[in-house]
Enzyme design. Structure first.
Site, PDB file in Angstrom:
ATOM      1  N   HIS A 184       0.883  -1.169   0.000  1.00 41.00           N
ATOM      2  CA  HIS A 184       0.000   0.000   0.000  1.00 41.00           C
ATOM      3  C   HIS A 184       0.922   1.220   0.000  1.00 41.00           C
ATOM      4  CE1 HIS A 184      -2.290  -3.011   2.408  1.00 41.00           C
ATOM      5  NE2 HIS A 184      -3.377  -2.493   1.861  1.00 41.00           N
ATOM      6  N   ASP A 186       2.397   2.035   3.340  1.00 43.60           N
ATOM      7  CA  ASP A 186       3.267   1.051   3.990  1.00 43.60           C
ATOM      8  C   ASP A 186       4.709   1.485   3.769  1.00 43.60           C
ATOM      9  OD1 ASP A 186       1.008  -0.546   4.285  1.00 43.60           O
ATOM     10  OD2 ASP A 186       1.491  -1.816   2.553  1.00 43.60           O
TER      11      ASP A 186
HETATM   12  C1  XLS Z   1      -7.509  -6.823   4.480  1.00 44.33           C
HETATM   13  C2  XLS Z   1      -7.006  -7.032   3.136  1.00 44.33           C
HETATM   14  C3  XLS Z   1      -5.881  -6.103   2.715  1.00 44.33           C
HETATM   15  C4  XLS Z   1      -5.705  -6.131   1.223  1.00 44.33           C
HETATM   16  C5  XLS Z   1      -4.922  -4.995   0.650  1.00 44.33           C
HETATM   17  O1  XLS Z   1      -8.217  -7.649   5.049  1.00 44.33           O
HETATM   18  O2  XLS Z   1      -6.626  -8.365   3.000  1.00 44.33           O
HETATM   19  O3  XLS Z   1      -4.697  -6.431   3.373  1.00 44.33           O
HETATM   20  O4  XLS Z   1      -5.113  -7.307   0.804  1.00 44.33           O
HETATM   21  O5  XLS Z   1      -5.493  -3.777   0.896  1.00 44.33           O
END
Ligand code: XLS
Ligand code: NI
Ligand code: NI
Length: 448
Positions: free
Chosen positions: A113, A116
């Protein structure tokens, strides 16, 4: 936005996982906990190497940002790459740690993201500056290591501005802000040669229908996705967009509930040419489906794009995001994936976190090694089931009455309801035919 002062980053010297060597394939007999027993990246199975089958990716958020905090307690993991107070310095340290882990594991991809990579600033202009700085640094690290970006995404759920949704927020100002953020995340993904782009809508949903115009929110979500897709295509992006279904958490009702819901939404709004699904194991569990069911629904629609690998817990109802270790579950998944001819554009991203009490940096290695070997074992088992057992034949035989005669005419649309009734009137009562579920289950067990 012009005239940004570039932030210069230089590679840190530090080794974050000292004592961990390159992880290698040593075969099933090895007793080395820091080795692969089944994942041999060069081994060819069903016409492709294991490396090509899986396109394994490390998830930046869980592995490098998640410090083990939960609603009942503070962080437990004092990761050395998170000690700097300066956001840019911290981002650099984190990226050094990330590339050390990814390359020591010998994996080809990572996923992130936007925030991140680097902490979010106070303004869009500051964020752009930060993302450009860390983006340039990521580009250098990727070039030096040959690690690639499986997908990028934007975090449209953590900041309080998104508490009522991002694209589905009732306030247009928030929707516009989300648009600016997605534009930057797309630019960054494209700049780094990202192969795909993901939308997971944790806040795209609602808590109470009383204050929600659901129809309008869904229209806005579709409009937003069209804008993002049109922008990326206009900039030459050739990759696939993925929607990641999840039924709930953090919202009570999430619009991307499960694979079937998302397939219907994409078709209703004319997004089905550009979008496919990123199916996550634990999200399937939360939707009261099995993972293989969710994969098959996506495959039926020609939309099985990518997967987020993890596992849930059968005794509780939230996204525990544990690393995969269930060879049976993943073997059933690999059957679907192999019969689909693989994933379309995506790969296997470890959207999983080590437990709150797994506090050593090296635990990240055990976690990934275990998950990777689970998939490798499952691939070998699924390939054997498909090619060296009676599995396919037995399943095909259940449907043999549609291969000729009236059954074939039915499939071809040549019978109307009257004709169907006429056939029933002249035939004998249908025989009782066993579904043979236990036999099928035994075949699975034979090869796992
Ligand atoms: C949350 C999601 C998230 C997505 C990416 O539950 O799995 O981590 O994979 O935004
Ligand atoms: Ni996910
Ligand atoms: Ni998840």
């Amino acid at each position: 936005m012009a005239n940004l002062q570039p932030i210069q980053l230089t590679t840190g010297e530090r080794e974050y996982f000292p004592g961990v060597q390159q992880i290698k394939y040593e075969g099933p007999a090895s007793d080395n906990p820091m080795a692969y027993r089944y994942y041999d990246e060069h081994k060819v199975v069903a016409g492709k190497t294991m490396r090509e089958h899986f396109k394994f990716a490390v998830a930046y958020w869980h592995s490098f940002c998640g410090t083990g905090g939960d609603p009942f307690g503070a962080a437990t993991k004092n990761f050395p790459w998170l000690t700097s107070q300066d956001p840019v310095g911290q981002a650099r340290d984190k990226m050094d740690a990330a590339f050390e882990l990814i390359t020591k594991l010998g994996l080809p991809y990572y996923c992130f993201h936007d925030f991140d990579l680097i902490a979010e600033g106070d303004t869009l202009a500051e964020n752009e500056k930060r993302l450009q700085a860390i983006g340039a640094y990521a580009g250098e690290k990727m070039k030096a290591s040959d690690v690639k970006l499986l997908w990028g995404t934007a975090n449209l759920f953590s900041h309080p501005r998104y508490m009522n949704g991002a694209a589905t927020n009732p306030d247009f100002a928030v929707v516009a802000h989300a648009g600016a953020q997605v534009k930057m995340a797309l630019d960054l993904t494209m700049q780094l040669g990202g192969e795909n782009y993901v939308f997971w809508g944790g806040r795209e949903g609602y808590q109470s229908l009383l204050n929600t115009d659901m129809k309008r929110e869904l229209d806005h979500m579709a409009r937003f996705l069209h804008l993002a897709k049109d922008y990326a295509r206009s900039q030459g992006f050739k990759g696939t967009f993925f929607i990641e279904p999840k039924p709930m958490e953090p919202s009570k009702h999430q619009y991307d509930f499960d694979s079937a819901t998302v397939v219907g939404f994409l078709r209703e709004y004319g997004l089905d040419e550009d979008f496919k699904l990123n199916v996550e194991v634990n999200h399937a569990t939360l939707a009261l489906h099995s993972f293989q069911h969710e994969l098959q629904v996506a495959a039926n629609a020609g939309m099985l794009g990518s997967i987020d690998a993890n596992r849930g817990d059968y005794q509780n109802g939230w996204d525990t995001d544990q690393f995969p270790n269930n060879v049976y579950e993943i073997t059933e998944a690999m059957l679907v994936i192999l019969e689909n001819g693989g994933l379309q554009g995506g790969g296997v991203n470890f959207d999983a976190k080590t437990r709150r009490n797994s506090t050593d940096p090296e635990d990240l290695f055990y976690a990934h090694i275990g998950g990777i070997d689970t998939f490798a074992r499952a691939l070998l088992a699924a390939d054997a089931i498909l090619n060296s057992s009676e599995y396919r034949r037995l399943r095909r035989e259940r449907y043999a009455s549609f291969d000729s005669g009236d059954g074939q005419a039915f499939e071809a649309g040549k019978l109307d309801l009257k004709a169907l009734a006429g056939i029933a009137a002249t035939q004998e009562a249908p025989a009782v035919r066993s579904g043979k579920q236990e036999l099928f289950e035994n075949i699975l067990n034979r090869f796992v």
